[in-house]
Design an enzyme around this catalytic site. Sequence first.
Site, PDB file in Angstrom:
ATOM      1  N   HIS A   1       0.850  -1.183   0.000  1.00  0.00           N
ATOM      2  CA  HIS A   1       0.000   0.000   0.000  1.00  0.00           C
ATOM      3  C   HIS A   1       0.883   1.229   0.000  1.00  0.00           C
ATOM      4  O   HIS A   1       1.952   1.224   0.617  1.00  0.00           O
ATOM      5  CB  HIS A   1      -0.904   0.008   1.243  1.00  0.00           C
ATOM      6  CG  HIS A   1      -2.071   0.927   1.101  1.00  0.00           C
ATOM      7  ND1 HIS A   1      -1.999   2.255   1.400  1.00  0.00           N
ATOM      8  CD2 HIS A   1      -3.333   0.688   0.654  1.00  0.00           C
ATOM      9  CE1 HIS A   1      -3.170   2.799   1.148  1.00  0.00           C
ATOM     10  NE2 HIS A   1      -3.996   1.884   0.687  1.00  0.00           N
TER      11      HIS A   1
ATOM     12  N   ASP B   1      -7.934  -5.577   0.246  1.00  0.00           N
ATOM     13  CA  ASP B   1      -8.440  -6.411  -0.845  1.00  0.00           C
ATOM     14  C   ASP B   1      -8.000  -7.868  -0.754  1.00  0.00           C
ATOM     15  O   ASP B   1      -8.421  -8.695  -1.557  1.00  0.00           O
ATOM     16  CB  ASP B   1      -7.986  -5.836  -2.193  1.00  0.00           C
ATOM     17  CG  ASP B   1      -8.697  -4.533  -2.489  1.00  0.00           C
ATOM     18  OD1 ASP B   1      -9.877  -4.425  -2.099  1.00  0.00           O
ATOM     19  OD2 ASP B   1      -8.082  -3.641  -3.078  1.00  0.00           O
TER      20      ASP B   1
HETATM   21  N1  CMC Z   1       4.155  -7.457  -4.898  1.00  0.00           N
HETATM   22  C1  CMC Z   1       5.485  -7.436  -5.086  1.00  0.00           C
HETATM   23  N2  CMC Z   1       6.252  -6.328  -4.934  1.00  0.00           N
HETATM   24  C2  CMC Z   1       5.629  -5.190  -4.579  1.00  0.00           C
HETATM   25  C3  CMC Z   1       4.237  -5.128  -4.373  1.00  0.00           C
HETATM   26  C4  CMC Z   1       3.494  -6.332  -4.540  1.00  0.00           C
HETATM   27  N3  CMC Z   1       2.173  -6.319  -4.366  1.00  0.00           N
HETATM   28  N4  CMC Z   1       3.885  -3.869  -4.043  1.00  0.00           N
HETATM   29  C5  CMC Z   1       5.018  -3.151  -4.046  1.00  0.00           C
HETATM   30  N5  CMC Z   1       6.082  -3.937  -4.362  1.00  0.00           N
HETATM   31  C6  CMC Z   1       7.504  -3.563  -4.397  1.00  0.00           C
HETATM   32  C7  CMC Z   1       7.822  -2.767  -5.660  1.00  0.00           C
HETATM   33  O1  CMC Z   1       8.250  -3.616  -6.699  1.00  0.00           O
HETATM   34  C8  CMC Z   1       8.925  -1.858  -5.148  1.00  0.00           C
HETATM   35  O2  CMC Z   1      10.110  -2.611  -5.069  1.00  0.00           O
HETATM   36  P1  CMC Z   1      11.541  -1.898  -5.359  1.00  0.00           P
HETATM   37  O3  CMC Z   1      11.703  -0.867  -4.277  1.00  0.00           O
HETATM   38  O4  CMC Z   1      12.555  -3.005  -5.294  1.00  0.00           O
HETATM   39  O5  CMC Z   1      11.436  -1.275  -6.718  1.00  0.00           O
HETATM   40  C9  CMC Z   1       8.490  -1.531  -3.721  1.00  0.00           C
HETATM   41  O6  CMC Z   1       7.711  -2.656  -3.310  1.00  0.00           O
HETATM   42  C10 CMC Z   1       7.654  -0.262  -3.594  1.00  0.00           C
HETATM   43  O7  CMC Z   1       6.562  -0.349  -4.509  1.00  0.00           O
HETATM   44  P2  CMC Z   1       5.899   0.882  -5.269  1.00  0.00           P
HETATM   45  O8  CMC Z   1       5.199   0.396  -6.487  1.00  0.00           O
HETATM   46  O9  CMC Z   1       6.953   1.958  -5.453  1.00  0.00           O
HETATM   47  O10 CMC Z   1       4.868   1.386  -4.172  1.00  0.00           O
HETATM   48  P3  CMC Z   1       3.602   2.294  -4.427  1.00  0.00           P
HETATM   49  O11 CMC Z   1       3.338   2.974  -3.156  1.00  0.00           O
HETATM   50  O12 CMC Z   1       3.802   3.149  -5.631  1.00  0.00           O
HETATM   51  O13 CMC Z   1       2.450   1.238  -4.787  1.00  0.00           O
HETATM   52  C11 CMC Z   1       0.617  -0.240  -4.604  1.00  0.00           C
HETATM   53  C12 CMC Z   1       1.454   0.845  -3.896  1.00  0.00           C
HETATM   54  C13 CMC Z   1      -0.640  -0.536  -3.766  1.00  0.00           C
HETATM   55  C14 CMC Z   1       0.165   0.279  -5.982  1.00  0.00           C
HETATM   56  C15 CMC Z   1       1.474  -1.517  -4.763  1.00  0.00           C
HETATM   57  O14 CMC Z   1       1.868  -1.997  -3.497  1.00  0.00           O
HETATM   58  C16 CMC Z   1       0.751  -2.616  -5.549  1.00  0.00           C
HETATM   59  O15 CMC Z   1       0.782  -2.589  -6.787  1.00  0.00           O
HETATM   60  N6  CMC Z   1       0.089  -3.581  -4.849  1.00  0.00           N
HETATM   61  C17 CMC Z   1      -0.714  -4.615  -5.504  1.00  0.00           C
HETATM   62  C18 CMC Z   1      -2.064  -4.033  -5.883  1.00  0.00           C
HETATM   63  C19 CMC Z   1      -2.974  -3.870  -4.690  1.00  0.00           C
HETATM   64  O16 CMC Z   1      -3.131  -4.763  -3.874  1.00  0.00           O
HETATM   65  N7  CMC Z   1      -3.640  -2.686  -4.635  1.00  0.00           N
HETATM   66  C20 CMC Z   1      -4.671  -2.421  -3.616  1.00  0.00           C
HETATM   67  C21 CMC Z   1      -4.286  -1.299  -2.706  1.00  0.00           C
HETATM   68  S1  CMC Z   1      -5.404  -1.251  -1.278  1.00  0.00           S
HETATM   69  C22 CMC Z   1      -6.942  -0.867  -1.946  1.00  0.00           C
HETATM   70  C23 CMC Z   1      -7.036   0.559  -2.328  1.00  0.00           C
HETATM   71  O17 CMC Z   1      -7.035   1.398  -1.422  1.00  0.00           O
HETATM   72  O18 CMC Z   1      -7.126   0.828  -3.532  1.00  0.00           O
END
Ligand code: CMC
Length: 427
Positions: free
Chosen positions: A306, A363
């Site tokens: 998240h 989720d």
């Molecule tokens: N699986 C594997 N690696 C992950 C994941 C994941 N679900 N989420 C983040 N990472 C890794 C990402 O690859 C990155 O690694 P590195 O630093 O080595 O490059 C690090 O963690 C930080 O990730 P980010 O993409 O920079 O983080 P963000 O804050 O931009 O993204 C997120 C947050 C929710 C989009 C992401 O965690 C994600 O895609 N999760 C899966 C989708 C999901 O479950 N979304 C629902 C969110 S809760 C409901 C809502 O409120 O919408």
Amino acid sequence: MADKKVTLTLNGEAPVELDVLQGTLGQDVVDVRSLGSKGLFTFDPGFTSTASCESKITYIDGDEGILLHRGYPIDQLATHSNYLEVCYILLNGETPTSEQFEEFRTTVTRHTMIHEQITRLLQGFRRDSHPMAVMCGVTGALAAFYHDSLDVNIERHREIAAFRLLSKMPTVAAMCYKYSIGQPFVYPRNDLSYAGNFLHMMFATPCEEYKINPVLERAMDRILILHADHEQNASTSTVRTAGSSGANPFACIAAGIASLWGPAHGGANEACLRMLEEINHKEHIPEFVKRAKDKNDSFRLMGFGHRVYKNYDPRATVMRDTCHEVLNELGMKDDLLEVAMELEHIALNDPYFIERKLYPNVDFYSGIILKAMGIPSSMFTVIFAMARTVGWIAHWKEMHDEGMKIARPRQLYTGYEQREFTSKLSK
Ligand code: CMC
């Protein structure tokens, strides 16, 4: 005058002093509003360090895993309140008295019907359309029904729009489902609870009576509470941005629905269930975890991570308990729940997820509950949108009530400098 200041010095020019604003909770915020007039912008793609507005509705402490609506912790609301009371709190800021709640509930339940013409609009969608596409279209189309009679500059009009949206969203959501399976629409029933009425519109048919199971009704109510608001997430910011131009609120909510649909946001619940089904068995988990950690593979563990929570999502804890309650009530032993629990265990003990503070989010378990209730995965994000509508409206109203400026971000331009135009088309 703010007590704290930040001083910015650029290449020996006269320093610029910026106020540091303090909220009641949370991080201090550097007020950069004066920078534009000094020829400087801040750069923050994805808004990782930007407070886009001031708000009194919801507070999240991502490190501690705290979520408060108007100061009330989400677990207390999910356990001791009901969705409509939470809606009242989000919209009005305080808990209602019994009389206030009764008036609110009556108003919401008296506006649940949708103009019959909408049924003809629905016929225009392909049978196999994704229900989110239909919901986005139908909600946007409601703007056409309430346009001339709605002046967003009048507070009472905004209030009426809020009630209409809150009342009609379950009807729209259930219509999207009924259309997708080719069953006749079921009209709303004002004698049922918000969650009960939705379940009735989803599952009743003219052929036989549908008895609402109170455990499932309570579970649906809890799912709605847990999704009701989440401060300035992508869809709420979209609604605020659309609304900042003075646009029709139904159109703004349609924009929010579009933003919610993506798998990184609300679409994660559908994607998570698909992932659990694909994993299928505990023994396949290591292979999927390996893929999630591989930088050359775009696969991510859905329902994990998240932007704000760097701890267990407090909504996921309640959701996991509700999941067990529902499966017990239905006497179901769900293999997917076993896969989910094992996946959670493995990921929470893996250095990759520990270092990045990736925990299950709201989720992760919601899909298993909804599936057990007989709801197809294509409807998961629709239900999220229905629940989040109150949050979107609360923010839209707050923005209008407090006075707003049109949202107009600037950019770091990295394209061509000015150049002469010469056409390559053959003359
Ligand atoms: N699986 C594997 N690696 C992950 C994941 C994941 N679900 N989420 C983040 N990472 C890794 C990402 O690859 C990155 O690694 P590195 O630093 O080595 O490059 C690090 O963690 C930080 O990730 P980010 O993409 O920079 O983080 P963000 O804050 O931009 O993204 C997120 C947050 C929710 C989009 C992401 O965690 C994600 O895609 N999760 C899966 C989708 C999901 O479950 N979304 C629902 C969110 S809760 C409901 C809502 O409120 O919408």
